[in-house]
Design a protein around this motif. Structure first.
Motif, PDB file in Angstrom:
ATOM      1  N   LYS B 210     -30.210 -26.366  -7.364  1.00 31.91           N
ATOM      2  CA  LYS B 210     -28.719 -26.559  -7.943  1.00 31.91           C
ATOM      3  C   LYS B 210     -28.693 -26.653  -9.391  1.00 31.91           C
ATOM      4  O   LYS B 210     -27.994 -25.863  -9.980  1.00 31.91           O
ATOM      5  N   GLU B 211     -29.613 -27.674  -9.883  1.00 27.52           N
ATOM      6  CA  GLU B 211     -29.506 -27.732 -11.424  1.00 27.52           C
ATOM      7  C   GLU B 211     -30.108 -26.271 -11.969  1.00 27.52           C
ATOM      8  O   GLU B 211     -29.388 -26.184 -13.250  1.00 27.52           O
ATOM      9  N   SER B 212     -31.043 -25.703 -11.514  1.00 23.91           N
ATOM     10  CA  SER B 212     -31.596 -24.651 -12.182  1.00 23.91           C
ATOM     11  C   SER B 212     -30.209 -23.477 -12.085  1.00 23.91           C
ATOM     12  O   SER B 212     -30.056 -22.774 -13.020  1.00 23.91           O
ATOM     13  N   PHE B 214     -27.234 -24.170 -12.104  1.00 23.79           N
ATOM     14  CA  PHE B 214     -25.917 -24.546 -12.979  1.00 23.79           C
ATOM     15  C   PHE B 214     -26.308 -24.075 -14.416  1.00 23.79           C
ATOM     16  O   PHE B 214     -25.737 -23.601 -15.103  1.00 23.79           O
ATOM     17  N   ALA B 215     -27.641 -24.262 -14.793  1.00 18.80           N
ATOM     18  CA  ALA B 215     -28.243 -23.720 -16.095  1.00 18.80           C
ATOM     19  C   ALA B 215     -28.205 -22.530 -16.369  1.00 18.80           C
ATOM     20  O   ALA B 215     -27.705 -21.907 -17.401  1.00 18.80           O
TER      21      ALA B 215
END
Lengths: 314, 339
Positions: B210-212, B214-215
């Motif tokens: 998920k963080e990837s 978002f980035a």
């Protein structure tokens, strides 16, 4: 170079750092409490798994989100109690017992999950914690998106930093916990229970660790899956040394690690073609090791850490 | 004295946890083999390195369960087996007299072939990056590069920023191949499209995926290639579209999934089971049974999210693939971001 600066100055980068740091904040605070009382708790990785499973399953069974948080904390406390009984009154090796707790908690979590859900095609989802949009504060430039567009659990983590600091530094209980981790004989001479203090600290610390796991399944994602803790617990064990057992520095350490991780995914998207991706994935850990090497030189170890204490024996 | 007391206690706890583990294995076995009793059925065991919920594994598990329900096979499985423990489980099933062992050997290619050599009477059908080995070691994989290409066309036409984000697990041939096919399809309809590619080096870490994602969205991506769990969740949160892989997740993320390249393991399993039953199982590459022509791969499109002319173009290309008039390129190299 401009790109890197742009990344570091963006709101979304710092918001992501705080999100990634949240489970670590819980974990580091938990480890800090245990170790301050003189007990290393390598059960942390398993307690993360148990907390992630228990919290999520409680919500799935209808306990409500905060009910799930309480269940996770209780399950963490239970595994903490096992570790505490083995290492404090029985005085067994803290390393062996901790690793045993990790294996036990992990296996039991999987066992419960599979027994409850023998035939699912994908893990059932819950309605996770939503971002709290505080009307005026979230409009603030920079601070708004970073601080005030987080979920309730992130706030709880920040609140716990303050609480742990207050208890450790401003209450008699905190002083007693610090003393029992430094010089249990003196605590015993005061007529306080060394066993009671240590067991209490390990149980409370383990409850905090479980909240770190619960964040993963109840806020960062909405389902539990085997292996999703993925080493986050071990990172906390390193971060607590980096933090030199201080709650404020523990928060900074977790945030630093979160920032490294948020930075590497962004860097990977910018210059991923130039360097193998594994270099980026390694980066947070390597940077943490370097930070650890620097910080550990002046680390203020609890003097009785890893040393069992038996009543009436000097 | 204290030492000994503690040692005993630890031993006790060790044995309890071992017993619970054992019970769980037995429990899972009983659950899955219940209700299968046909006299002629083939004894099949599957060994998975991850739980059966994982996308890729869920497709194999489903096909084997279907075969078991039909009465063709007796099916047992072990899930979440570590690569380091995999050989032992292979040998145990072979010793138990299993006729066909299905699994995945991406992490122990050479060792698995050695085990197969020790049990020439047992048929092995393994997900693998390498080739078959005579006499009994066959390989398969999710060769769904064809529907991946088609899903890429949907993505390429839908992007407005001309940036597509791709979050992968590990950069191994099967993952790379599908990503390249997807990129090829997107480039066919939109030559200006750029790709951002990340790998998280985990098969299951949704918060990290998920963080990837978002980035990538911060870097301008407005379509996400959801190779891993977590990516579609990020797409829903930011209100952008995603493309699915292997399984159909459109029910979980309504209004978000443009298209998905689906993998159907049934064709592969049924072929292998028939060969074992007929005594004609030998070392072969079953990869082709994941091709669209064999019904091993298919595309599911959300026609309410994809423009009509794009749907038509995709359907035309699909027909070409089925008719053998168009071949999707196979490229196993690690994909990298365009810069």
């Amino acid at each position: 170079m401009m790109d890197i600066l742009q990344i570091l100055l963006s709101e979304s980068f710092w918001a992501a750092s705080l999100r990634i740091a949240t489970p670590l904040i819980f974990g580091v605070l938990g480890a800090l409490l245990c170790e301050k009382s003189g007990v290393l708790n390598l059960g942390i990785e398993g307690i993360f798994v148990a907390g992630a499973m228990a919290g999520w399953m409680a919500v799935w069974l209808g306990a409500g989100l905060w009910g799930g948080v309480i269940v996770a904390a209780l399950v963490g406390a239970f595994f903490g109690l096992i570790h505490a009984i083995l290492t404090v009154p029985l005085g067994l090796s803290q390393h062996v017992s901790g690793l045993g707790v990790t294996m036990f908690a992990t296996s039991v979590s999987y066992f419960v999950y599979r027994t409850a859900l023998p035939n699912v095609s994908s893990p059932p989802r819950i309605e996770p914690f939503q971002v709290l949009d505080i009307p005026i504060l979230s409009e603030l430039p920079f601070l708004g998106p970073v601080l005030f567009q987080q979920t309730g659990l992130t706030w709880l983590a920040i609140f716990m930093v303050g609480s742990v600091w207050y208890v450790m530094n401003r209450t008699p209980l905190g002083v007693a916990i610090q003393a029992v981790g430094d010089n249990p004989d003196s605590v015993d001479a005061q007529g306080l229970s060394v066993y009671g203090l240590r067991i209490g600290a390990v149980v409370a610390g383990s409850a905090l660790m479980a909240l770190g796991g619960a964040f993963l399944t109840m806020s960062a994602f909405d389902a539990f899956f085997f292996g999703m803790v993925n080493g986050r617990g071990w990172v906390c064990i390193a971060l607590v040394i980096f933090a030199s057992w201080r709650p404020g520095k523990a928060f900074l350490g977790a945030l630093l690690f979160g920032a490294f991780d948020a930075f590497q995914v962004r860097l990977q998207t910018e210059v991923g073609a130039l360097v193998p991706g594994q270099v980026f994935l390694m980066a947070p850990y390597i940077l943490s090791i370097i930070a650890l090497v620097v910080a550990a030189r002046s680390a203020d170890y609890p003097r009785a850490l890893l040393t069992p204490w038996f009543k009436g024996q000097r | 004295m204290k030492e000994r007391k503690g040692g005993l206690l630890l031993k006790l706890i060790g044995s309890i946890s071992r017993r619970i583990l054992l019970a769980s294995v037995v429990g899972v076995g009983v659950l899955t083999s219940a209700g299968v009793a046909a006299a002629e059925s083939i004894k099949v065991a599957a060994i998975y390195t991850l739980p059966v919920e994982q996308q890729w594994i869920s497709r194999i598990h489903k096909a084997l369960n279907t075969a078991a329900e039909r009465g063709d096979i007796e099916y047992v499985f072990s899930e979440n087996v570590a690569n380091t423990d995999y050989e032992r489980v292979m040998r145990e099933y072979a010793e138990q007299g299993m006729q066909l062992i299905v699994g995945e050997v991406f992490g122990l290619e050479r060792a698995a072939r050695k085990v197969a050599g020790d049990y020439p009477e047992t048929a092995f059908l393994m997900g693998s990056s390498f080739g078959p080995v005579a006499p009994n070691f066959s390989v398969f994989d999710n060769w769904i590069h064809e529907p991946s290409y088609l899903s890429g066309m949907a993505a390429g036409a839908a992007t407005e920023t001309n940036v597509i984000g791709m979050v992968g697990g590990y950069a191994i041939p099967e993952v790379n191949r599908l990503m390249h096919a997807f990129m090829g399809g997107a480039r066919e309809v939109n030559p200006d499209v750029k790709f951002i590619v990340n790998f998280i080096d985990s098969w299951y870490d949704p918060p990290k995926a998920k963080e990837s994602a978002f980035a990538m969205m911060d870097a301008g991506a407005d379509i996400m290639y959801a190779e891993r769990f977590g990516v579609s969740d990020a797409a829903v949160e930011r209100g952008i579209k995603a493309v699915g892989n292997v399984i159909d997740t459109s029910g979980d993320y309504p209004g978000t999934i443009l298209a998905s390249a689906l993998w159907h393991m049934e064709a592969t399993i049924d072929k292998a089971v028939a060969n074992v039953a007929g005594g004609t199982f030998d070392a072969a590459d079953y990869g082709q049974y994941s091709f669209m022509a064999y019904g091993g791969g298919s595309l599911v499109l959300d026609e309410s999210l994809v423009a009509t002319n794009v749907v038509d173009a995709i359907r035309a290309k699909e027909a070409d693939i089925m008719a053998g008039m168009f071949r999707v390129n196979v490229n196993d190299d690690r994909p990298v971001s365009d810069n």
